[in-house]
Design an enzyme around this catalytic site. Structure first.
Site, PDB file in Angstrom:
ATOM      1  N   GLU A  91      -3.755  15.260   2.783  1.00 55.20           N
ATOM      2  CA  GLU A  91      -3.403  14.852   1.409  1.00 55.20           C
ATOM      3  C   GLU A  91      -4.371  15.448   0.391  1.00 55.20           C
ATOM      4  OE1 GLU A  91      -4.807  11.424  -0.327  1.00 55.20           O
ATOM      5  OE2 GLU A  91      -5.582  10.531   1.504  1.00 55.20           O
TER       6      GLU A  91
ATOM      7  N   ASP B 261      -0.411  -6.101  -6.815  1.00 52.07           N
ATOM      8  CA  ASP B 261      -0.947  -4.765  -6.543  1.00 52.07           C
ATOM      9  C   ASP B 261      -0.920  -4.456  -5.048  1.00 52.07           C
ATOM     10  OD1 ASP B 261      -2.101  -2.316  -6.518  1.00 52.07           O
ATOM     11  OD2 ASP B 261      -3.870  -2.865  -7.689  1.00 52.07           O
TER      12      ASP B 261
ATOM     13  N   SER C  88      -0.130  -1.087  -2.558  1.00 52.52           N
ATOM     14  CA  SER C  88       0.045   0.369  -2.599  1.00 52.52           C
ATOM     15  C   SER C  88       1.458   0.782  -2.170  1.00 52.52           C
ATOM     16  CB  SER C  88      -0.964   1.030  -1.672  1.00 52.52           C
ATOM     17  OG  SER C  88      -0.739   2.424  -1.641  1.00 52.52           O
ATOM     18  N   ALA C  89       1.947   1.827  -2.827  1.00 49.99           N
ATOM     19  CA  ALA C  89       3.238   2.421  -2.429  1.00 49.99           C
ATOM     20  C   ALA C  89       3.143   3.060  -1.043  1.00 49.99           C
ATOM     21  CB  ALA C  89       3.669   3.454  -3.460  1.00 49.99           C
ATOM     22  N   ASP C  90       1.917   3.217  -0.535  1.00 49.69           N
ATOM     23  CA  ASP C  90       1.745   3.766   0.824  1.00 49.69           C
ATOM     24  C   ASP C  90       2.487   2.906   1.854  1.00 49.69           C
ATOM     25  OD1 ASP C  90      -0.009   5.531  -0.378  1.00 49.69           O
ATOM     26  OD2 ASP C  90      -1.809   4.795   0.636  1.00 49.69           O
TER      27      ASP C  90
ATOM     28  N   LYS D 290      -8.515   0.808   3.306  1.00 49.97           N
ATOM     29  CA  LYS D 290      -9.780   0.943   2.590  1.00 49.97           C
ATOM     30  C   LYS D 290     -10.482  -0.405   2.446  1.00 49.97           C
ATOM     31  CE  LYS D 290      -8.073   3.488  -0.648  1.00 49.97           C
ATOM     32  NZ  LYS D 290      -6.983   4.381  -0.332  1.00 49.97           N
TER      33      LYS D 290
HETATM   34  N1  PSU Z   1      -8.498   7.359   1.219  1.00 50.09           N
HETATM   35  C1  PSU Z   1      -9.665   7.875   0.803  1.00 50.09           C
HETATM   36  N2  PSU Z   1      -9.756   8.271  -0.481  1.00 50.09           N
HETATM   37  C2  PSU Z   1      -8.672   8.202  -1.340  1.00 50.09           C
HETATM   38  C3  PSU Z   1      -7.434   7.680  -0.873  1.00 50.09           C
HETATM   39  C4  PSU Z   1      -7.407   7.267   0.417  1.00 50.09           C
HETATM   40  O1  PSU Z   1     -10.617   7.974   1.591  1.00 50.09           O
HETATM   41  O2  PSU Z   1      -8.789   8.599  -2.479  1.00 50.09           O
HETATM   42  C5  PSU Z   1      -6.196   7.646  -1.753  1.00 50.09           C
HETATM   43  C6  PSU Z   1      -4.983   7.956  -0.866  1.00 50.09           C
HETATM   44  O3  PSU Z   1      -4.329   9.065  -1.420  1.00 50.09           O
HETATM   45  C7  PSU Z   1      -4.119   6.720  -0.947  1.00 50.09           C
HETATM   46  C8  PSU Z   1      -4.441   6.242  -2.321  1.00 50.09           C
HETATM   47  O4  PSU Z   1      -2.767   6.976  -0.747  1.00 50.09           O
HETATM   48  O5  PSU Z   1      -5.860   6.428  -2.401  1.00 50.09           O
HETATM   49  C9  PSU Z   1      -3.986   4.827  -2.544  1.00 50.09           C
HETATM   50  O6  PSU Z   1      -3.956   4.570  -3.909  1.00 50.09           O
HETATM   51  P1  PSU Z   1      -3.176   3.287  -4.452  1.00 50.09           P
HETATM   52  O7  PSU Z   1      -3.972   2.114  -3.972  1.00 50.09           O
HETATM   53  O8  PSU Z   1      -3.192   3.446  -5.947  1.00 50.09           O
HETATM   54  O9  PSU Z   1      -1.801   3.344  -3.881  1.00 50.09           O
HETATM   55 MN    MN Z   2      -1.964  -0.152  -6.950  1.00 50.39          MN
END
Ligand code: PSU
Ligand code: MN
Length: 308
Positions: free
Chosen positions: A26, A139, A141-143, A160
């Protein structure tokens, strides 16, 4: 090759069609997750690790609005140094056709693009998931949903550390996304090897993962396979004081009223500064390890394909 809306580098499309192992990487990790100039080094090193393990890397991002599978070295550098770079999850992908911006793709967007390009394996650092307070602020994540809809093997070191890990694991269960511990019974804690939660299943080899993936595909399931691969213990962040730092990160987030896409990068950067770069060292170590294991899985998948 072009599928109409995405550009695929020739090396990647040839590797996919000739049955070589390919690993997607990514770009949000280097556009929003790591500081300059370390971000470029880490992005290039991840590609090299994949190559050394006998697979072809495909770093995925958005260049001038065009979703691109297999960024060139120059494109990686361009995205890494772009002050105007945006963070693209799936919902931003088509908007690129209008704003023509460079973007780092999240795990959600990268999974989607990788699958469309025929790539089966993806390495990242830490997953997005359910944030604390999600029952009020929604909140999540869309993941999560993306991994229910895009069949790909994703190698990560857990959700994370800033997330509500228990809620994240519950959501993956609801979404029917399997999680297997790679040579571990513990769910990894991103910067640290153990989150305090267990995984229901463990696997011992790249071949095990390949078998699960192939079986899911034969069943026509749309779900990903999450491979939870802990940071090597000798490279983990010293857990002493980490909880307290994360508490302070949340407090700062509330005080500065950070929301939406900015939340995750804000928290990661806060922790990096508070740990004097120790979190960065652990983040890079776990990412390297994930790139290596992902490449081994990609190779195993193609080997088992060939023998069928
Ligand atoms: N893992 C890391 N660093 C990052 C991310 C993941 O070590 O920056 C990123 C990934 O791209 C993940 C995103 O999909 O953070 C999630 O963001 P959000 O919580 O806004 O969906
Ligand atoms: Mn978010």
């Amino acid at each position: 090759m072009s599928t109409g809306f995405i550009k695929v580098a020739p090396e990647v499309s040839e590797a996919v069609s000739s049955g070589q192992g390919v690993v997607a990487l990514e770009s949000t990790i280097f556009t929003h997750g790591l500081p300059r100039p370390r971000n470029i080094e880490v992005a290039e090193e991840a590609e090299q690790i994949v190559r050394d393990a006998g697979a072809v890397p495909a770093t995925i991002g958005v260049v001038g609005g065009v979703p691109t599978v297999g960024l060139t070295k120059d494109e990686i550098v361009e995205l890494s140094n772009d002050d105007d770079v945006i963070k693209s999850s799936i919902r931003e992908l088509a908007i690129g056709a209008v704003n023509r911006k460079n973007a780092g793709t999240t795990i959600a967007a990268t999974s989607f693009l990788a699958h469309r390009a025929g790539i089966k394996v993806f390495a990242t650092g830490g997953l997005g998931g359910v944030h604390h307070g999600a029952s009020e602020n929604f909140d999540e994540s869309a993941d999560l949903l993306a991994l229910a809809l895009n069949p790909i093997v994703l190698v990560s070191s857990g959700a994370k550390a800033v997330l509500d890990v228990n809620a994240t694991l519950e959501r993956f269960e609801s979404l029917s996304v399997p999680i297997v511990g790679y040579r571990t019974n513990s769910y990894p804690g991103f910067y640290v090897a153990e989150s305090g939660f267990t995984v229901p299943h463990r696997v011992e080899s790249p071949e095990d993962v390949a078998t699960i993936y192939r079986t899911q595909r034969a069943m026509e399931l749309s779900t990903a396979v999450l491979v939870a691969n802990p940071v090597p213990v000798e490279e983990q962040l010293d857990p002493t004081g980490l909880d307290e730092i994360i508490e302070r990160a949340w407090a700062a987030l509330e005080e500065q009223k950070v929301s939406g896409q900015a939340v995750t990068p804000f928290l990661l950067e806060f922790i990096r500064q508070a740990t004097g770069d120790a979190s960065l060292t652990a983040n890079v170590a776990l990412y390297r390890n994930n790139a290596r294991v992902a490449a081994q899985i990609a190779v195993a998948l193609e080997a088992s394909n060939g023998s069928k």
